[in-house]
Design an enzyme around this catalytic site. Structure first.
Site: not given
Ligand code: IMP
Length: 425
Positions: A13, A16, A40-41, A223
């Site tokens: 977040d 990017k 997401g964006h 991420q």
């Molecule tokens: P997962 O990717 O859904 O398995 O989540 C694993 C961890 O990564 C969790 O703490 C999510 O909140 C975090 N996470 C996954 N994708 C994002 C993102 O795009 N932005 C911020 N945190 C993310």
């Protein structure tokens, strides 16, 4: 060397997407290499706002090529909807979906949610988009479905075999792996596949051909470094490599083709989900940053945890990615805060042990701060003509301290959601 990797230096977040979109104006393609619909964006056209999860940023740029690389995990339903949207709002965009990317199936999402419920006291706080279980199947190999399988004639045979293999697991999570379930999955998936099929190809050819012709390609990480499966705050991480190395494996391009690695960091820090966060704030400043910065997840709507900028963390991200430059985003969110802090070290951490693999140590870190005087709102029109020089003196000092400490130049500063609210150079 014309590939530019855009890498999150924190816990995702960082903005990017905005930086990728900004640079996409001079690029031929934007390529995603990791993650799935967990990221997401937000895209704004006129009065309309769209939230996208899989399609790379820069989708509104004329004649842009949007590449979804093999390192991604794709939810066909989400992707089909986003493709329809791109066709509507920017028909000049080209879309290329890797035949080697892995497919998120409905049972992956059920497993994701079910596993979280069972992790009493040890929840990761996933986005429930099926990311972990899909990557787990990729590593298990035989039970995985790639985009190639989806468009193949033998898809139904493969699906039937997989459901048989997973019968006990499906039952454990309340699913009935009978003929009805198979029929429902194969029907819906053949519907989505018809929409995706025209865009499926070997994306390594597309990306490498563009680079070999000297065209500029943006590699958009999802991420951030601290959520990377290998280098993040494991196990509180996502399941893919969002670091610079992941751009190579997730797109099938050589490291020698990457000329720039831009580390993107907010002027403060946020994190969603569980896990250590040394500079987290629990006071009014956190509330203010959350409100002013709109710090709520694009995918899940969860409030983000907020805290001060963490320089040892950025230094760690720099070690892993070797940033050639930095982009600092959301500087404006700190406007009007009287005293601003930056974490410059940890009381209970030896110099060389920064970012221990031991999560217990990470959870106990106590930050050492340097305090900076704040700055008031700044005038956007002044910045447009004068660039960085028009920022308030204290804001410039804040940025210079970051630059000096990390020994990486800040080449982009973003001070609002609009594409124009960006200083570069
Ligand atoms: P997962 O990717 O859904 O398995 O989540 C694993 C961890 O990564 C969790 O703490 C999510 O909140 C975090 N996470 C996954 N994708 C994002 C993102 O795009 N932005 C911020 N945190 C993310």
């Amino acid at each position: 060397m014309t590939a530019t990797a855009i890498i999150g230096a924190q816990w995702g977040d960082e903005g990017k997407g905005k930086i990728a979109d900004f640079l996409a104006g001079r690029a031929k393609a934007v390529a995603r290499f990791n993650g799935g619909a967990n990221s997401g964006h937000t895209v704004v056209t006129g009065k309309k706002t769209f939230k996208l999860h899989l399609i790379p940023s820069g989708l509104l740029r004329k004649n842009i090529n949007l590449i979804l690389g093999n390192g991604m995990v794709l939810d066909p339903e989400v992707l089909a909807q986003e493709i329809k949207l791109v066709q509507k709002i920017n028909p000049s965009a080209g879309i290329f979906i890797s035949d080697r990317a892995h497919v998120v199936m409905p049972y992956h999402k059920v497993f994701d949610g079910g596993l979280e419920t069972k992790r009493e006291g040890k929840k990761i706080g996933t986005t429930s988009r099926g990311i972990g279980p899909t990557y787990a199947d990729k590593m298990h190999r035989s039970e995985a479905i790639r985009v190639f399988d989806l468009i193949n004639r033998s898809f139904k045979d493969k699906l039937a075999w997989i459901l048989l293999q997973k019968k006990d697991e499906l039952k454990k999570f309340g699913l009935q792996p009978n003929g009805d379930y198979f029929g429902q999955l194969s029907r819906t998936y053949s519907y989505w596949t018809k929409i995706l099929k025209p865009y499926v190809c070997d994306t390594t050819i597309i990306a490498n051909e563009l680079l070999d012709k000297g065209k500029s390609v943006i590699l958009e990480g999802a991420q951030g470094t601290l959520l990377d499966i290998d280098h993040g705050t494991f196990p509180y991480v996502s399941s893919s490599n969002g670091t610079a190395g992941g751009a190579c494996t997730g797109l099938g391009i050589s490291p020698t083709k990457i000329g720039k690695v831009i580390g993107v960091a907010k002027a403060y820090t946020t994190r969603v989900g569980e896990g250590p966060f040394p500079t987290e704030l629990f006071d009014k400043t956190a509330e203010r940053v959350r409100d002013v910065g709109g710090e709520y997840g694009t995918t899940t709507g969860r409030p983000r945890r907020c805290g001060w900028l963490d320089l040892p963390m950025l230094a760690y991200a720099h070690r892993i990615n070797n940033f050639t430059e930095l982009a600092i985003t959301k500087l404006d969110v700190l406007n009007g805060i009287p005293k601003i802090k930056i974490c410059v070290g940890y009381k209970n951490e030896k110099d060389n042990a920064l970012f221990s693999p031991e999560i217990g140590i990470m959870q106990k870190l106590r930050s050492v701060y340097k305090e900076f005087p704040g700055w008031e709102d700044f005038s956007t029109s002044q910045i447009k003509s004068k660039g960085k020089r028009a920022l308030p003196k204290n804001a410039r000092r804040y940025l210079e301290f970051i630059e000096g400490n990390l020994a990486v130049p800040i080449k982009i500063v973003s001070y609002g959601p609009d594409r124009n609210q960006t200083i570069s150079g």
